[in-house]
Design an enzyme around this catalytic site. Structure first.
Site, PDB file in Angstrom:
ATOM      1  N   GLU A 159       0.806  -1.241   0.000  1.00  0.00           N
ATOM      2  CA  GLU A 159       0.000   0.000   0.000  1.00  0.00           C
ATOM      3  C   GLU A 159       0.834   1.284   0.000  1.00  0.00           C
ATOM      4  O   GLU A 159       0.547   2.212   0.744  1.00  0.00           O
ATOM      5  CB  GLU A 159      -0.956   0.002   1.200  1.00  0.00           C
ATOM      6  N   GLU A 273      -6.185 -10.689  -1.327  1.00  0.00           N
ATOM      7  CA  GLU A 273      -7.021 -10.420  -0.141  1.00  0.00           C
ATOM      8  C   GLU A 273      -8.503 -10.312  -0.507  1.00  0.00           C
ATOM      9  O   GLU A 273      -9.237  -9.479   0.023  1.00  0.00           O
ATOM     10  CB  GLU A 273      -6.571  -9.109   0.543  1.00  0.00           C
TER      11      GLU A 273
HETATM   12  C1  XIL Z   1      -6.385  -5.978   8.319  1.00  0.00           C
HETATM   13  C2  XIL Z   1      -6.748  -7.073   9.310  1.00  0.00           C
HETATM   14  O1  XIL Z   1      -7.704  -7.922   8.724  1.00  0.00           O
HETATM   15  C3  XIL Z   1      -7.275  -6.459  10.595  1.00  0.00           C
HETATM   16  O2  XIL Z   1      -7.453  -7.467  11.577  1.00  0.00           O
HETATM   17  C4  XIL Z   1      -6.338  -5.394  11.116  1.00  0.00           C
HETATM   18  O3  XIL Z   1      -6.899  -4.775  12.264  1.00  0.00           O
HETATM   19  C5  XIL Z   1      -6.041  -4.365  10.052  1.00  0.00           C
HETATM   20  O4  XIL Z   1      -5.525  -5.019   8.900  1.00  0.00           O
HETATM   21  N1  XIL Z   1      -4.971  -4.600   3.625  1.00  0.00           N
HETATM   22  C6  XIL Z   1      -3.975  -5.366   4.161  1.00  0.00           C
HETATM   23  C7  XIL Z   1      -4.243  -6.205   5.349  1.00  0.00           C
HETATM   24  O5  XIL Z   1      -2.881  -5.440   3.579  1.00  0.00           O
HETATM   25  O6  XIL Z   1      -3.106  -6.363   6.150  1.00  0.00           O
HETATM   26  C8  XIL Z   1      -5.392  -5.634   6.161  1.00  0.00           C
HETATM   27  O7  XIL Z   1      -5.691  -6.536   7.232  1.00  0.00           O
HETATM   28  C9  XIL Z   1      -6.594  -5.416   5.269  1.00  0.00           C
HETATM   29  C10 XIL Z   1      -6.273  -4.419   4.201  1.00  0.00           C
END
Ligand code: XIL
Length: 463
Positions: A159, A273
Protein backbone atom coordinates in the site's frame (compact mmCIF):
# COMPACT_ATOMS: atom_id res chain seq x y z
CA UNK A 1 -22.81 -26.82 11.31
CA UNK A 2 -20.52 -27.49 8.42
CA UNK A 3 -22.15 -29.08 5.39
CA UNK A 4 -19.70 -29.32 2.54
CA UNK A 5 -20.64 -30.52 -0.92
CA UNK A 6 -24.33 -31.06 -0.68
CA UNK A 7 -26.91 -31.65 -3.33
CA UNK A 8 -28.24 -28.22 -2.44
CA UNK A 9 -24.84 -26.90 -3.42
CA UNK A 10 -25.12 -28.50 -6.82
CA UNK A 11 -28.65 -27.25 -7.30
CA UNK A 12 -27.63 -23.71 -6.37
CA UNK A 13 -24.68 -23.81 -8.69
CA UNK A 14 -26.90 -24.96 -11.53
CA UNK A 15 -29.35 -22.11 -10.90
CA UNK A 16 -26.49 -19.67 -10.74
CA UNK A 17 -24.90 -20.71 -13.93
CA UNK A 18 -28.05 -20.58 -16.00
CA UNK A 19 -27.49 -22.44 -19.20
CA UNK A 20 -23.88 -23.42 -18.50
CA UNK A 21 -23.61 -27.14 -17.96
CA UNK A 22 -21.78 -28.16 -14.83
CA UNK A 23 -20.81 -31.42 -13.29
CA UNK A 24 -21.89 -32.22 -9.78
CA UNK A 25 -19.20 -32.11 -7.12
CA UNK A 26 -17.78 -35.46 -6.12
CA UNK A 27 -17.52 -36.01 -2.39
CA UNK A 28 -13.74 -35.77 -2.40
CA UNK A 29 -13.57 -32.65 -4.56
CA UNK A 30 -12.57 -29.50 -2.77
CA UNK A 31 -11.40 -26.06 -3.83
CA UNK A 32 -7.96 -27.32 -2.91
CA UNK A 33 -8.05 -30.55 -4.89
CA UNK A 34 -9.37 -28.80 -7.98
CA UNK A 35 -6.81 -25.99 -7.68
CA UNK A 36 -3.99 -28.50 -7.22
CA UNK A 37 -5.00 -30.44 -10.30
CA UNK A 38 -4.67 -27.12 -12.12
CA UNK A 39 -1.30 -26.41 -10.47
CA UNK A 40 -2.58 -23.30 -8.79
CA UNK A 41 -2.85 -22.08 -5.21
CA UNK A 42 -6.08 -21.15 -3.47
CA UNK A 43 -5.80 -19.72 0.02
CA UNK A 44 -7.50 -18.04 2.92
CA UNK A 45 -6.01 -16.13 5.82
CA UNK A 46 -5.63 -17.59 9.24
CA UNK A 47 -7.60 -15.06 11.25
CA UNK A 48 -5.97 -13.63 14.37
CA UNK A 49 -8.44 -15.66 16.47
CA UNK A 50 -6.81 -18.86 15.16
CA UNK A 51 -3.41 -17.85 16.53
CA UNK A 52 -4.90 -17.45 20.00
CA UNK A 53 -6.83 -20.74 19.86
CA UNK A 54 -10.01 -18.71 19.93
CA UNK A 55 -11.92 -20.01 16.93
CA UNK A 56 -14.45 -22.77 16.26
CA UNK A 57 -13.10 -26.27 15.45
CA UNK A 58 -14.77 -26.13 12.04
CA UNK A 59 -12.47 -23.30 11.01
CA UNK A 60 -9.26 -25.29 10.82
CA UNK A 61 -10.98 -28.39 9.49
CA UNK A 62 -12.43 -26.48 6.56
CA UNK A 63 -9.31 -24.39 6.09
CA UNK A 64 -6.92 -27.28 5.59
CA UNK A 65 -9.34 -29.28 3.51
CA UNK A 66 -10.23 -26.47 1.14
CA UNK A 67 -7.03 -24.43 0.83
CA UNK A 68 -3.40 -25.00 -0.10
CA UNK A 69 -2.07 -21.52 0.62
CA UNK A 70 -2.04 -19.55 3.83
CA UNK A 71 -1.29 -16.06 5.13
CA UNK A 72 -1.48 -14.52 8.60
CA UNK A 73 -4.11 -11.82 9.13
CA UNK A 74 -1.80 -9.76 11.38
CA UNK A 75 0.94 -11.94 12.86
CA UNK A 76 3.77 -11.35 10.38
CA UNK A 77 3.35 -7.57 10.22
CA UNK A 78 6.08 -5.26 11.53
CA UNK A 79 4.44 -4.55 14.89
CA UNK A 80 3.92 -8.29 15.48
CA UNK A 81 7.41 -9.46 14.48
CA UNK A 82 9.53 -6.62 15.93
CA UNK A 83 7.46 -5.08 18.73
CA UNK A 84 10.57 -3.60 20.33
CA UNK A 85 13.70 -2.48 18.51
CA UNK A 86 15.82 -5.46 17.47
CA UNK A 87 13.72 -7.82 19.60
CA UNK A 88 11.95 -10.24 17.32
CA UNK A 89 8.83 -12.23 18.02
CA UNK A 90 8.37 -15.27 15.81
CA UNK A 91 6.12 -17.56 17.87
CA UNK A 92 2.87 -16.83 16.10
CA UNK A 93 4.45 -16.90 12.65
CA UNK A 94 6.24 -20.15 13.50
CA UNK A 95 2.89 -21.65 14.52
CA UNK A 96 1.48 -20.85 11.10
CA UNK A 97 4.54 -22.12 9.20
CA UNK A 98 4.34 -25.41 11.11
CA UNK A 99 0.62 -25.71 10.33
CA UNK A 100 1.36 -25.03 6.66
CA UNK A 101 4.15 -27.62 6.54
CA UNK A 102 2.04 -30.26 8.24
CA UNK A 103 -0.74 -29.67 5.75
CA UNK A 104 1.29 -29.14 2.60
CA UNK A 105 0.41 -25.47 2.11
CA UNK A 106 2.26 -22.59 0.49
CA UNK A 107 2.97 -19.67 2.84
CA UNK A 108 2.66 -16.01 1.92
CA UNK A 109 4.50 -13.60 4.19
CA UNK A 110 2.57 -10.37 4.83
CA UNK A 111 4.02 -7.69 5.04
CA UNK A 112 7.51 -6.17 5.36
CA UNK A 113 7.36 -2.44 4.54
CA UNK A 114 3.95 -0.88 5.18
CA UNK A 115 2.91 2.47 6.63
CA UNK A 116 0.33 0.81 8.87
CA UNK A 117 0.80 -1.49 11.89
CA UNK A 118 4.28 -0.06 12.48
CA UNK A 119 5.30 -0.16 16.16
CA UNK A 120 5.60 3.07 18.09
CA UNK A 121 9.40 2.88 18.46
CA UNK A 122 9.91 3.19 14.69
CA UNK A 123 8.19 6.59 14.74
CA UNK A 124 10.80 7.88 17.15
CA UNK A 125 13.11 7.90 14.08
CA UNK A 126 10.68 9.97 11.98
CA UNK A 127 12.43 12.01 9.34
CA UNK A 128 15.87 10.46 10.02
CA UNK A 129 16.80 8.82 6.75
CA UNK A 130 19.93 6.88 7.77
CA UNK A 131 18.32 5.48 10.92
CA UNK A 132 15.13 4.47 9.12
CA UNK A 133 17.10 2.74 6.38
CA UNK A 134 19.02 0.82 9.05
CA UNK A 135 15.79 -0.12 10.87
CA UNK A 136 14.11 -1.36 7.70
CA UNK A 137 17.18 -3.30 6.55
CA UNK A 138 17.62 -4.95 9.94
CA UNK A 139 13.93 -5.87 10.06
CA UNK A 140 13.90 -7.41 6.60
CA UNK A 141 17.17 -9.31 7.10
CA UNK A 142 15.97 -10.81 10.36
CA UNK A 143 12.39 -11.62 9.46
CA UNK A 144 13.01 -12.94 5.94
CA UNK A 145 16.15 -14.69 7.16
CA UNK A 146 14.25 -16.39 10.01
CA UNK A 147 11.81 -18.02 7.59
CA UNK A 148 14.24 -18.48 4.70
CA UNK A 149 13.14 -21.41 2.56
CA UNK A 150 9.83 -21.70 4.44
CA UNK A 151 7.96 -18.70 3.11
CA UNK A 152 7.40 -18.97 -0.62
CA UNK A 153 6.47 -15.36 -1.20
CA UNK A 154 6.62 -12.02 0.61
CA UNK A 155 4.58 -8.86 0.30
CA UNK A 156 7.72 -6.75 0.40
CA UNK A 157 5.93 -3.41 0.14
CA UNK A 158 2.27 -2.92 0.94
CA UNK A 159 0.00 0.00 0.00
CA UNK A 160 2.71 2.56 -0.86
CA UNK A 161 0.59 4.40 -3.43
CA UNK A 162 -1.69 7.28 -2.42
CA UNK A 163 -5.44 7.53 -3.00
CA UNK A 164 -5.45 10.72 -5.09
CA UNK A 165 -7.02 10.81 -8.51
CA UNK A 166 -3.60 11.33 -9.98
CA UNK A 167 -1.69 8.61 -8.25
CA UNK A 168 1.82 8.92 -6.84
CA UNK A 169 3.58 7.58 -3.78
CA UNK A 170 1.78 7.87 -0.46
CA UNK A 171 3.65 10.86 0.94
CA UNK A 172 1.50 11.51 4.01
CA UNK A 173 1.30 9.14 6.92
CA UNK A 174 4.10 6.83 5.82
CA UNK A 175 7.09 6.90 8.12
CA UNK A 176 9.10 5.15 5.39
CA UNK A 177 8.34 7.52 2.53
CA UNK A 178 8.49 10.68 4.63
CA UNK A 179 11.87 9.77 6.07
CA UNK A 180 13.54 7.90 3.20
CA UNK A 181 11.73 8.78 -0.03
CA UNK A 182 10.85 6.33 -2.78
CA UNK A 183 14.20 4.58 -2.38
CA UNK A 184 12.69 2.65 0.52
CA UNK A 185 10.79 0.49 -1.93
CA UNK A 186 13.74 -0.42 -4.14
CA UNK A 187 15.91 -1.07 -1.09
CA UNK A 188 13.29 -3.29 0.54
CA UNK A 189 13.16 -5.56 -2.53
CA UNK A 190 16.94 -5.80 -2.73
CA UNK A 191 17.30 -6.65 0.99
CA UNK A 192 14.50 -9.21 0.87
CA UNK A 193 16.10 -10.90 -2.13
CA UNK A 194 19.48 -11.00 -0.40
CA UNK A 195 17.88 -12.61 2.68
CA UNK A 196 16.05 -15.32 0.70
CA UNK A 197 17.01 -15.49 -2.98
CA UNK A 198 14.38 -18.18 -3.69
CA UNK A 199 11.39 -16.29 -2.32
CA UNK A 200 8.98 -14.57 -4.67
CA UNK A 201 8.71 -10.88 -3.92
CA UNK A 202 5.52 -8.88 -4.45
CA UNK A 203 4.29 -5.32 -4.43
CA UNK A 204 0.76 -5.47 -2.89
CA UNK A 205 -2.00 -2.84 -2.94
CA UNK A 206 -5.75 -2.17 -3.02
CA UNK A 207 -7.78 -0.42 -5.74
CA UNK A 208 -5.65 -1.97 -8.48
CA UNK A 209 -8.86 -3.66 -9.59
CA UNK A 210 -10.26 -0.24 -10.61
CA UNK A 211 -8.40 -0.58 -13.87
CA UNK A 212 -5.72 1.06 -15.93
CA UNK A 213 -7.39 4.41 -16.74
CA UNK A 214 -5.66 7.80 -16.72
CA UNK A 215 -4.20 8.66 -13.32
CA UNK A 216 -5.15 5.21 -12.00
CA UNK A 217 -3.38 3.37 -9.20
CA UNK A 218 -2.97 0.34 -11.47
CA UNK A 219 -1.31 2.54 -14.12
CA UNK A 220 1.08 4.01 -11.57
CA UNK A 221 1.96 0.57 -10.19
CA UNK A 222 2.53 -0.74 -13.72
CA UNK A 223 4.94 2.13 -14.46
CA UNK A 224 6.86 1.33 -11.29
CA UNK A 225 7.04 -2.37 -12.14
CA UNK A 226 8.47 -1.43 -15.54
CA UNK A 227 11.06 0.77 -13.83
CA UNK A 228 11.91 -1.96 -11.30
CA UNK A 229 12.35 -4.57 -14.00
CA UNK A 230 14.49 -2.19 -16.11
CA UNK A 231 16.70 -1.56 -13.07
CA UNK A 232 16.97 -5.22 -12.02
CA UNK A 233 15.04 -4.70 -8.79
CA UNK A 234 14.03 -8.27 -7.87
CA UNK A 235 10.23 -8.04 -8.03
CA UNK A 236 8.47 -11.19 -9.25
CA UNK A 237 4.79 -10.49 -8.50
CA UNK A 238 2.12 -7.91 -7.84
CA UNK A 239 -0.70 -8.57 -5.40
CA UNK A 240 -4.12 -7.10 -6.07
CA UNK A 241 -5.83 -7.12 -2.68
CA UNK A 242 -9.32 -6.80 -4.20
CA UNK A 243 -11.49 -5.79 -1.25
CA UNK A 244 -14.58 -4.99 -3.27
CA UNK A 245 -18.33 -4.62 -3.04
CA UNK A 246 -21.12 -6.41 -4.73
CA UNK A 247 -21.72 -3.44 -7.10
CA UNK A 248 -18.17 -3.44 -8.51
CA UNK A 249 -19.04 -5.44 -11.59
CA UNK A 250 -16.19 -4.34 -13.85
CA UNK A 251 -13.41 -5.35 -11.50
CA UNK A 252 -12.75 -8.92 -12.75
CA UNK A 253 -12.11 -7.71 -16.30
CA UNK A 254 -9.90 -4.90 -14.98
CA UNK A 255 -7.83 -7.51 -13.18
CA UNK A 256 -7.56 -9.49 -16.40
CA UNK A 257 -6.27 -6.46 -18.31
CA UNK A 258 -3.72 -5.75 -15.59
CA UNK A 259 -2.55 -9.40 -15.58
CA UNK A 260 -1.95 -9.22 -19.31
CA UNK A 261 0.22 -6.09 -18.91
CA UNK A 262 2.28 -7.76 -16.17
CA UNK A 263 2.70 -10.88 -18.29
CA UNK A 264 4.57 -8.77 -20.85
CA UNK A 265 7.07 -7.96 -18.08
CA UNK A 266 7.31 -11.58 -16.91
CA UNK A 267 5.70 -10.65 -13.57
CA UNK A 268 2.93 -12.66 -11.88
CA UNK A 269 -0.33 -11.24 -10.62
CA UNK A 270 -1.86 -12.74 -7.49
CA UNK A 271 -5.22 -12.03 -5.92
CA UNK A 272 -4.14 -11.62 -2.33
CA UNK A 273 -7.02 -10.42 -0.14
CA UNK A 274 -10.31 -10.98 -1.95
CA UNK A 275 -13.61 -10.26 -0.22
CA UNK A 276 -16.86 -9.14 -1.86
CA UNK A 277 -18.95 -7.39 0.76
CA UNK A 278 -22.50 -6.07 1.01
CA UNK A 279 -23.23 -2.71 2.67
CA UNK A 280 -23.38 -3.35 6.40
CA UNK A 281 -26.93 -2.13 6.92
CA UNK A 282 -28.27 -4.58 4.36
CA UNK A 283 -27.36 -7.70 6.30
CA UNK A 284 -30.92 -8.41 7.50
CA UNK A 285 -32.53 -8.07 4.09
CA UNK A 286 -30.19 -10.16 1.94
CA UNK A 287 -31.84 -12.97 0.03
CA UNK A 288 -30.86 -15.84 -2.18
CA UNK A 289 -30.52 -13.70 -5.30
CA UNK A 290 -28.09 -11.37 -3.52
CA UNK A 291 -25.89 -14.28 -2.56
CA UNK A 292 -26.09 -15.65 -6.08
CA UNK A 293 -24.98 -12.27 -7.42
CA UNK A 294 -22.05 -12.39 -5.03
CA UNK A 295 -21.26 -15.89 -6.26
CA UNK A 296 -21.36 -14.70 -9.84
CA UNK A 297 -18.72 -12.06 -9.10
CA UNK A 298 -16.55 -14.56 -7.22
CA UNK A 299 -16.83 -16.89 -10.16
CA UNK A 300 -15.71 -14.21 -12.60
CA UNK A 301 -12.59 -13.65 -10.52
CA UNK A 302 -11.84 -17.37 -10.53
CA UNK A 303 -12.46 -17.49 -14.31
CA UNK A 304 -9.97 -14.68 -14.89
CA UNK A 305 -7.51 -16.28 -12.48
CA UNK A 306 -7.59 -19.62 -14.31
CA UNK A 307 -7.49 -18.09 -17.78
CA UNK A 308 -4.48 -15.82 -17.24
CA UNK A 309 -1.29 -17.90 -17.21
CA UNK A 310 0.69 -15.48 -15.04
CA UNK A 311 -1.77 -15.67 -12.14
CA UNK A 312 -0.73 -18.08 -9.38
CA UNK A 313 -2.55 -17.48 -6.10
CA UNK A 314 -6.17 -16.73 -5.31
CA UNK A 315 -6.32 -15.76 -1.65
CA UNK A 316 -9.47 -14.76 0.22
CA UNK A 317 -9.29 -12.43 3.25
CA UNK A 318 -11.18 -14.77 5.54
CA UNK A 319 -13.13 -17.98 5.49
CA UNK A 320 -16.34 -17.43 7.42
CA UNK A 321 -18.48 -14.31 7.76
CA UNK A 322 -18.27 -14.94 11.50
CA UNK A 323 -14.66 -13.69 11.45
CA UNK A 324 -14.04 -10.87 8.99
CA UNK A 325 -12.49 -7.44 9.18
CA UNK A 326 -15.35 -6.16 6.96
CA UNK A 327 -17.90 -5.78 9.76
CA UNK A 328 -15.72 -4.04 12.33
CA UNK A 329 -13.54 -1.92 10.07
CA UNK A 330 -15.03 -1.53 6.62
CA UNK A 331 -18.75 -0.89 7.03
CA UNK A 332 -19.36 -4.00 4.94
CA UNK A 333 -20.54 -7.49 5.71
CA UNK A 334 -21.04 -11.10 4.51
CA UNK A 335 -18.16 -11.00 2.02
CA UNK A 336 -16.76 -14.54 2.26
CA UNK A 337 -17.49 -18.09 1.05
CA UNK A 338 -18.90 -19.54 4.29
CA UNK A 339 -21.65 -17.94 6.36
CA UNK A 340 -21.48 -17.36 10.10
CA UNK A 341 -22.58 -20.95 10.81
CA UNK A 342 -19.92 -22.36 8.48
CA UNK A 343 -22.42 -23.25 5.77
CA UNK A 344 -20.94 -22.84 2.29
CA UNK A 345 -22.67 -19.99 0.45
CA UNK A 346 -23.62 -19.87 -3.24
CA UNK A 347 -20.23 -18.19 -3.77
CA UNK A 348 -18.51 -21.41 -2.69
CA UNK A 349 -20.45 -23.38 -5.31
CA UNK A 350 -19.66 -20.75 -7.94
CA UNK A 351 -15.92 -20.91 -7.33
CA UNK A 352 -16.07 -24.72 -7.46
CA UNK A 353 -18.06 -24.50 -10.68
CA UNK A 354 -15.49 -22.19 -12.25
CA UNK A 355 -12.69 -24.58 -11.37
CA UNK A 356 -14.60 -27.50 -12.87
CA UNK A 357 -15.41 -25.54 -16.00
CA UNK A 358 -11.69 -25.06 -16.66
CA UNK A 359 -10.20 -28.53 -17.30
CA UNK A 360 -6.73 -29.01 -15.85
CA UNK A 361 -5.36 -29.73 -19.32
CA UNK A 362 -6.32 -26.20 -20.41
CA UNK A 363 -5.13 -24.25 -17.38
CA UNK A 364 -1.56 -23.00 -17.58
CA UNK A 365 0.39 -22.57 -14.38
CA UNK A 366 3.21 -20.17 -13.63
CA UNK A 367 4.74 -22.77 -11.27
CA UNK A 368 6.81 -25.89 -12.02
CA UNK A 369 4.66 -29.01 -11.88
CA UNK A 370 7.04 -30.55 -9.33
CA UNK A 371 5.38 -28.29 -6.74
CA UNK A 372 2.19 -30.29 -7.16
CA UNK A 373 3.13 -33.84 -8.17
CA UNK A 374 5.63 -36.31 -6.86
CA UNK A 375 8.00 -37.31 -9.67
CA UNK A 376 7.70 -40.74 -11.22
CA UNK A 377 10.75 -42.74 -10.19
CA UNK A 378 11.70 -46.40 -10.13
CA UNK A 379 9.80 -49.44 -11.38
CA UNK A 380 6.83 -49.00 -13.62
CA UNK A 381 7.68 -45.41 -14.34
CA UNK A 382 6.35 -43.70 -17.40
CA UNK A 383 2.97 -42.64 -16.03
CA UNK A 384 2.18 -39.03 -16.77
CA UNK A 385 2.29 -36.71 -13.71
CA UNK A 386 -1.50 -36.48 -13.87
CA UNK A 387 -1.89 -40.24 -13.78
CA UNK A 388 -0.01 -40.73 -10.54
CA UNK A 389 -2.09 -38.33 -8.48
CA UNK A 390 -5.28 -40.13 -9.32
CA UNK A 391 -6.65 -43.37 -7.99
CA UNK A 392 -6.42 -45.84 -10.84
CA UNK A 393 -7.73 -48.86 -8.98
CA UNK A 394 -10.08 -48.42 -6.11
CA UNK A 395 -9.51 -51.85 -4.57
CA UNK A 396 -6.33 -50.53 -2.98
CA UNK A 397 -6.48 -48.50 0.17
CA UNK A 398 -3.89 -47.04 2.51
CA UNK A 399 -4.27 -45.77 6.06
CA UNK A 400 -1.72 -44.14 8.33
CA UNK A 401 -1.77 -44.58 12.08
CA UNK A 402 1.22 -43.06 13.83
CA UNK A 403 4.02 -44.26 11.57
CA UNK A 404 2.30 -47.47 10.56
CA UNK A 405 1.03 -47.42 7.00
CA UNK A 406 -1.54 -50.18 6.51
CA UNK A 407 -2.30 -51.34 3.00
CA UNK A 408 -5.45 -53.24 2.06
CA UNK A 409 -6.31 -54.87 -1.24
CA UNK A 410 -2.73 -55.57 -2.37
CA UNK A 411 -0.90 -58.89 -2.89
CA UNK A 412 2.62 -57.48 -2.93
CA UNK A 413 2.80 -53.71 -3.10
CA UNK A 414 5.55 -51.22 -3.82
CA UNK A 415 5.32 -48.21 -1.53
CA UNK A 416 6.90 -44.88 -2.42
CA UNK A 417 6.67 -41.83 -0.20
CA UNK A 418 7.44 -38.29 -1.41
CA UNK A 419 7.70 -35.02 0.46
CA UNK A 420 5.53 -32.12 -0.65
CA UNK A 421 8.24 -30.83 -2.97
CA UNK A 422 8.06 -34.19 -4.73
CA UNK A 423 11.36 -35.63 -3.47
CA UNK A 424 11.36 -39.38 -2.83
CA UNK A 425 11.94 -40.02 0.89
CA UNK A 426 10.99 -43.67 1.39
CA UNK A 427 10.59 -46.74 -0.81
CA UNK A 428 9.88 -50.42 -0.15
CA UNK A 429 8.92 -53.41 -2.30
CA UNK A 430 6.94 -56.54 -1.52
CA UNK A 431 4.75 -54.99 1.15
CA UNK A 432 1.78 -56.99 2.43
CA UNK A 433 -0.39 -55.56 5.20
CA UNK A 434 1.62 -52.89 6.96
CA UNK A 435 4.91 -51.05 6.85
CA UNK A 436 6.61 -48.77 9.39
CA UNK A 437 7.63 -45.39 7.94
CA UNK A 438 10.73 -44.94 10.06
CA UNK A 439 13.07 -41.96 9.89
CA UNK A 440 10.67 -39.45 8.34
CA UNK A 441 10.18 -36.14 10.18
CA UNK A 442 6.61 -35.21 11.13
CA UNK A 443 4.71 -33.59 8.32
CA UNK A 444 2.67 -34.07 5.19
CA UNK A 445 3.66 -36.53 2.46
CA UNK A 446 2.31 -38.13 -0.67
CA UNK A 447 2.28 -41.90 -0.60
CA UNK A 448 2.00 -44.02 -3.71
CA UNK A 449 1.01 -47.67 -3.51
CA UNK A 450 1.35 -49.89 -6.56
CA UNK A 451 0.36 -53.50 -6.96
CA UNK A 452 0.61 -54.87 -10.48
CA UNK A 453 -1.33 -52.43 -12.64
CA UNK A 454 -3.28 -51.01 -9.70
CA UNK A 455 -2.07 -47.79 -8.18
CA UNK A 456 -3.20 -45.40 -5.48
CA UNK A 457 -1.77 -42.04 -4.48
CA UNK A 458 -2.89 -40.13 -1.40
CA UNK A 459 -1.73 -37.57 1.15
CA UNK A 460 -0.74 -38.73 4.61
CA UNK A 461 0.24 -36.85 7.74
CA UNK A 462 2.85 -38.23 10.12
CA UNK A 463 2.16 -36.70 13.52
C1 XIL B 1 -6.38 -5.98 8.32
C2 XIL B 1 -6.75 -7.07 9.31
O1 XIL B 1 -7.70 -7.92 8.72
C3 XIL B 1 -7.28 -6.46 10.60
O2 XIL B 1 -7.45 -7.47 11.58
C4 XIL B 1 -6.34 -5.39 11.12
O3 XIL B 1 -6.90 -4.78 12.26
C5 XIL B 1 -6.04 -4.36 10.05
O4 XIL B 1 -5.53 -5.02 8.90
N1 XIL B 1 -4.97 -4.60 3.63
C6 XIL B 1 -3.98 -5.37 4.16
C7 XIL B 1 -4.24 -6.21 5.35
O5 XIL B 1 -2.88 -5.44 3.58
O6 XIL B 1 -3.11 -6.36 6.15
C8 XIL B 1 -5.39 -5.63 6.16
O7 XIL B 1 -5.69 -6.54 7.23
C9 XIL B 1 -6.59 -5.42 5.27
C10 XIL B 1 -6.27 -4.42 4.20
Amino acid sequence: MKKPFTLTGVALATTLLGTTAINSFAADETLRSLAEERHRYIGAILNSEWFYGNIEAEFEQIHKTQFNAVVAENEMKFDATEPNENTFSYDKGDKMVKYAQENGMRVRGHALAWHSQVPYWVNSYSGQKEQLLAVLKNHIENVVGHWKGQIAEWDVVNEAVNDDNNHGWRSNGSVWFEGIGAEFLDSAFVWAHAADPDAELCYNDYAIEWGLGNGSKAGFVLDQVKRWKANNIPITCVGTQTHIEISHETTPQNVRAFAKELAKLDVKLNITELDIGFPQGSAGSLGQSDYEKQGHLYRQFMDVFLEEPNMGEFVIWGLTDAHSWLDGQQGKTQGLLWDKQYNPKPAFDSVMASLKAHPASQVKSPYPSSQFNPPCEGDGCGDSPEAIVSITANKLSAQINGRTLSIAGAKSAKIDVFDMQGRPVFSMKGVKGAVELQGLPKGLYMVRVRDGSASLTKRIVIR
